[in-house]
Design a protein around this motif. Structure first.
Motif, PDB file in Angstrom:
ATOM      1  N   LYS A 259     -24.917  10.296  18.479  1.00  0.00           N
ATOM      2  CA  LYS A 259     -25.555   9.015  18.733  1.00  0.00           C
ATOM      3  C   LYS A 259     -26.333   8.577  17.497  1.00  0.00           C
ATOM      4  O   LYS A 259     -26.849   9.404  16.752  1.00  0.00           O
ATOM      5  N   PRO A 260     -26.450   7.265  17.263  1.00  0.00           N
ATOM      6  CA  PRO A 260     -27.178   6.801  16.079  1.00  0.00           C
ATOM      7  C   PRO A 260     -28.607   7.308  16.088  1.00  0.00           C
ATOM      8  O   PRO A 260     -29.298   7.259  17.096  1.00  0.00           O
ATOM      9  N   GLY A 261     -29.031   7.819  14.920  1.00  0.00           N
ATOM     10  CA  GLY A 261     -30.420   8.212  14.758  1.00  0.00           C
ATOM     11  C   GLY A 261     -30.745   9.629  15.132  1.00  0.00           C
ATOM     12  O   GLY A 261     -31.827  10.117  14.853  1.00  0.00           O
ATOM     13  N   VAL A 262     -29.778  10.373  15.804  1.00  0.00           N
ATOM     14  CA  VAL A 262     -30.096  11.695  16.296  1.00  0.00           C
ATOM     15  C   VAL A 262     -30.286  12.684  15.151  1.00  0.00           C
ATOM     16  O   VAL A 262     -31.178  13.515  15.155  1.00  0.00           O
ATOM     17  N   ASP A 263     -29.404  12.607  14.120  1.00  0.00           N
ATOM     18  CA  ASP A 263     -29.419  13.585  13.046  1.00  0.00           C
ATOM     19  C   ASP A 263     -30.044  13.042  11.757  1.00  0.00           C
ATOM     20  O   ASP A 263     -29.770  13.527  10.676  1.00  0.00           O
ATOM     21  N   GLU A 264     -30.824  11.996  11.861  1.00  0.00           N
ATOM     22  CA  GLU A 264     -31.416  11.429  10.664  1.00  0.00           C
ATOM     23  C   GLU A 264     -32.365  12.436  10.016  1.00  0.00           C
ATOM     24  O   GLU A 264     -33.077  13.173  10.673  1.00  0.00           O
ATOM     25  N   VAL A 265     -32.368  12.442   8.676  1.00  0.00           N
ATOM     26  CA  VAL A 265     -33.190  13.369   7.914  1.00  0.00           C
ATOM     27  C   VAL A 265     -34.649  12.915   7.961  1.00  0.00           C
ATOM     28  O   VAL A 265     -34.960  11.746   7.728  1.00  0.00           O
ATOM     29  N   ASP A 266     -35.581  13.852   8.272  1.00  0.00           N
ATOM     30  CA  ASP A 266     -37.000  13.499   8.320  1.00  0.00           C
ATOM     31  C   ASP A 266     -37.723  14.105   7.120  1.00  0.00           C
ATOM     32  O   ASP A 266     -37.103  14.655   6.205  1.00  0.00           O
ATOM     33  N   GLU A 267     -39.033  14.020   7.125  1.00  0.00           N
ATOM     34  CA  GLU A 267     -39.815  14.498   5.978  1.00  0.00           C
ATOM     35  C   GLU A 267     -39.663  16.000   5.768  1.00  0.00           C
ATOM     36  O   GLU A 267     -39.594  16.478   4.625  1.00  0.00           O
ATOM     37  N   ASP A 268     -39.624  16.764   6.843  1.00  0.00           N
ATOM     38  CA  ASP A 268     -39.465  18.213   6.719  1.00  0.00           C
ATOM     39  C   ASP A 268     -38.099  18.559   6.129  1.00  0.00           C
ATOM     40  O   ASP A 268     -37.979  19.513   5.352  1.00  0.00           O
ATOM     41  N   ASP A 269     -37.076  17.788   6.504  1.00  0.00           N
ATOM     42  CA  ASP A 269     -35.755  18.008   5.930  1.00  0.00           C
ATOM     43  C   ASP A 269     -35.765  17.722   4.430  1.00  0.00           C
ATOM     44  O   ASP A 269     -35.149  18.451   3.640  1.00  0.00           O
ATOM     45  N   LEU A 270     -36.450  16.659   4.046  1.00  0.00           N
ATOM     46  CA  LEU A 270     -36.537  16.325   2.621  1.00  0.00           C
ATOM     47  C   LEU A 270     -37.287  17.410   1.856  1.00  0.00           C
ATOM     48  O   LEU A 270     -36.925  17.739   0.714  1.00  0.00           O
ATOM     49  N   ALA A 271     -38.313  17.970   2.489  1.00  0.00           N
ATOM     50  CA  ALA A 271     -39.053  19.047   1.841  1.00  0.00           C
ATOM     51  C   ALA A 271     -38.170  20.277   1.652  1.00  0.00           C
ATOM     52  O   ALA A 271     -38.262  20.968   0.621  1.00  0.00           O
ATOM     53  N   GLU A 272     -37.324  20.545   2.640  1.00  0.00           N
ATOM     54  CA  GLU A 272     -36.402  21.675   2.520  1.00  0.00           C
ATOM     55  C   GLU A 272     -35.373  21.419   1.429  1.00  0.00           C
ATOM     56  O   GLU A 272     -35.038  22.327   0.649  1.00  0.00           O
ATOM     57  N   GLN A 273     -34.880  20.190   1.330  1.00  0.00           N
ATOM     58  CA  GLN A 273     -33.917  19.847   0.290  1.00  0.00           C
ATOM     59  C   GLN A 273     -34.523  20.013  -1.103  1.00  0.00           C
ATOM     60  O   GLN A 273     -33.833  20.386  -2.053  1.00  0.00           O
ATOM     61  N   ALA A 274     -35.808  19.767  -1.214  1.00  0.00           N
ATOM     62  CA  ALA A 274     -36.481  19.906  -2.505  1.00  0.00           C
ATOM     63  C   ALA A 274     -36.539  21.361  -2.968  1.00  0.00           C
ATOM     64  O   ALA A 274     -36.774  21.634  -4.152  1.00  0.00           O
ATOM     65  N   LYS A 275     -36.328  22.309  -2.052  1.00  0.00           N
ATOM     66  CA  LYS A 275     -36.363  23.730  -2.413  1.00  0.00           C
ATOM     67  C   LYS A 275     -35.039  24.217  -2.994  1.00  0.00           C
ATOM     68  O   LYS A 275     -34.950  25.381  -3.414  1.00  0.00           O
ATOM     69  N   LEU A 276     -34.020  23.364  -3.009  1.00  0.00           N
ATOM     70  CA  LEU A 276     -32.692  23.794  -3.438  1.00  0.00           C
ATOM     71  C   LEU A 276     -32.691  24.396  -4.852  1.00  0.00           C
ATOM     72  O   LEU A 276     -32.090  25.458  -5.062  1.00  0.00           O
ATOM     73  N   PRO A 277     -33.342  23.780  -5.846  1.00  0.00           N
ATOM     74  CA  PRO A 277     -33.369  24.399  -7.177  1.00  0.00           C
ATOM     75  C   PRO A 277     -33.991  25.800  -7.171  1.00  0.00           C
ATOM     76  O   PRO A 277     -33.527  26.704  -7.876  1.00  0.00           O
ATOM     77  N   HIS A 278     -35.036  25.963  -6.349  1.00  0.00           N
ATOM     78  CA  HIS A 278     -35.668  27.286  -6.244  1.00  0.00           C
ATOM     79  C   HIS A 278     -34.699  28.291  -5.635  1.00  0.00           C
ATOM     80  O   HIS A 278     -34.609  29.446  -6.107  1.00  0.00           O
ATOM     81  N   TYR A 279     -33.975  27.864  -4.570  1.00  0.00           N
ATOM     82  CA  TYR A 279     -33.002  28.755  -3.951  1.00  0.00           C
ATOM     83  C   TYR A 279     -31.926  29.175  -4.952  1.00  0.00           C
ATOM     84  O   TYR A 279     -31.524  30.350  -4.998  1.00  0.00           O
ATOM     85  N   ALA A 280     -31.451  28.224  -5.750  1.00  0.00           N
ATOM     86  CA  ALA A 280     -30.390  28.517  -6.720  1.00  0.00           C
ATOM     87  C   ALA A 280     -30.868  29.519  -7.769  1.00  0.00           C
ATOM     88  O   ALA A 280     -30.157  30.484  -8.102  1.00  0.00           O
ATOM     89  N   SER A 281     -32.066  29.311  -8.301  1.00  0.00           N
ATOM     90  CA  SER A 281     -32.585  30.239  -9.319  1.00  0.00           C
ATOM     91  C   SER A 281     -32.899  31.599  -8.715  1.00  0.00           C
ATOM     92  O   SER A 281     -32.650  32.650  -9.336  1.00  0.00           O
ATOM     93  N   ARG A 282     -33.437  31.605  -7.498  1.00  0.00           N
ATOM     94  CA  ARG A 282     -33.755  32.866  -6.836  1.00  0.00           C
ATOM     95  C   ARG A 282     -32.482  33.656  -6.544  1.00  0.00           C
ATOM     96  O   ARG A 282     -32.460  34.892  -6.657  1.00  0.00           O
ATOM     97  N   PHE A 283     -31.410  32.949  -6.168  1.00  0.00           N
ATOM     98  CA  PHE A 283     -30.134  33.621  -5.922  1.00  0.00           C
ATOM     99  C   PHE A 283     -29.645  34.340  -7.177  1.00  0.00           C
ATOM    100  O   PHE A 283     -29.187  35.489  -7.107  1.00  0.00           O
ATOM    101  N   LYS A 284     -29.733  33.687  -8.320  1.00  0.00           N
ATOM    102  CA  LYS A 284     -29.284  34.309  -9.568  1.00  0.00           C
ATOM    103  C   LYS A 284     -30.090  35.564  -9.878  1.00  0.00           C
ATOM    104  O   LYS A 284     -29.541  36.584 -10.311  1.00  0.00           O
TER     105      LYS A 284
END
Length: 366
Positions: A259-284
């Motif tokens: 349904k429209p709006g059910v899976d929209e990204v919120d602030e917490d999702d954006l904060a998690e997305q911002a951790k992606l560079p950290h996850y990539a470097s930590r993985f290495k």
């Protein structure tokens, strides 16, 4: 049964059970599907017996109608098919024997949704199917990645060995990808999963625990390569044009049929997305650490699950067969009780009918 339904009378669980047991052709499988649907929408739907479900799956396998079994299994609301562990194993095994690992994984998904990974044999068969399907490097939609990730994660948590840890990393990684692309709500909606952010972080947490694992427990190079590719793909997506990201989000939303709006990204999702560079470097960092400590296995995940099945499956199936024999005896006892009750009810109904006839005849003579 048609006459019974036409007279608006309830069909008993014994009647539908006999109908399923008496299937003798592929055509009758199709007919029985219709009557299972009718029974599900009748007043007696609650009383669909476990032995009837087992017999239905067996009859579908016997007459080459696996797709019918899976169709009724996936449409639980319409048919009410909730198999037990042993019946799930039969269906998964039939797909594995045909080397149809995608079909096997579709059944494993239902095991996951039903949270039925209790038997070691079910865990091993499921992981074997998942590992062999992943080895084909399939092109997966977001919904398929979510289902595959949840199946890997939950079945992997049941195995305290290298296969279980590799499955946990892969499962967390696939679910983390869905979380990064569509938000946490798209991960746990309709799934037996926790709703807190950080699935990619949990994949890395499994890697962090590896140095403390026994010496023979290692992560597969195949698993680490998969996580590396996934992080690289996510990084490229995050660097792409925002308009393209919105368009991709709309397309994936159509796949999820949400349904429209059910899976929209919120602030917490954006904060998690911002951790992606950290996850990539930590993985290495973690990968280098594991390689230096000889905690990376050159064998693929497919090889690991194949070895697990070869070594442990036969031993795991032996108690299952004993348990199933006991279950069959319990089913037979319950069935005899129902048959006896049915005979008594028919006798009582016949007696009441004779009494009514006698009373009517007496009234006419008077």
């Amino acid at each position: 049964m048609d006459r019974t339904y036409d007279r608006n009378l309830p069909v008993s669980s014994l009647t539908i059970s006999r109908f399923v047991d008496n299937i003798s052709s592929r055509e009758e499988v199709d007919q029985t599907e219709y009557y299972l649907y009718k029974f599900r929408h009748s007043p007696n739907c609650w009383y669909l017996r476990d032995w009837t479900i087992h017999s239905w799956i067996r009859q579908c396998l016997k007459y080459g109608a696996k797709e019918k079994a899976v169709h009724t299994l996936k449409n639980k609301v319409q048919y009410g098919i909730f198999p037990d562990d042993f019946t799930f194993n039969l269906l998964i095994d039939s797909y594995i024997k045909d080397e149809d690992f995608k079909g096997a994984c579709s059944v494993v998904e239902e095991v996951m949704l039903q949270e039925a990974f209790d038997l070691p044999s079910t865990q091993i068969l499921s992981l074997y199917a998942l590992g062999n399907y992943l080895a084909t490097k399939p092109e997966l939609s977001v919904a398929e990645e979510r289902a595959l990730g949840a199946s890997l994660l939950i079945s992997g948590l049941k195995q305290d060995n290298a296969v279980g840890l590799n499955a946990q990393v892969l499962g967390h990684a696939l679910l983390g990808k869905v979380e990064m692309l569509k938000g946490i709500n798209a991960v746990f909606k309709g799934m037996p999963l926790i709703w807190t952010h950080g699935y990619l972080g949990r994949a890395l947490a499994v890697m962090e625990r590896m140095p403390a694992a026994p010496g023979d427990v290692k992560l597969s190079k195949d698993t680490l390569d998969h996580l590396n590719d996934l992080l690289r793909d996510l990084s490229s997506v995050s660097d792409s044009d925002s308009s393209e990201g919105e368009e991709a989000s709309e397309e994936s939303a159509g796949e999820e049929d949400r349904k429209p709006g059910v899976d929209e990204v919120d602030e917490d999702d954006l904060a998690e997305q911002a951790k992606l560079p950290h996850y990539a470097s930590r993985f290495k960092e973690l990968r280098s650490q594991l390689e230096s400590q000889d905690k990376v296995d050159t064998a693929s995940f497919q090889t690991l699950v194949s070895a697990l099945a070869q070594q442990n499956l036969a031993a795991a199936e032996k108690p299952d067969l004993e348990q199933f024999q006991s279950r069959l005896q319990a089913w037979d006892a319950e069935k005899r009780q129902l048959i006896q009750r049915e005979l008594e009810m028919r006798k009582r109904a016949e007696q009441e009918r004779q009494e009514r006839r006698a009373a009517k005849a007496t009234a006419q003579r008077a």
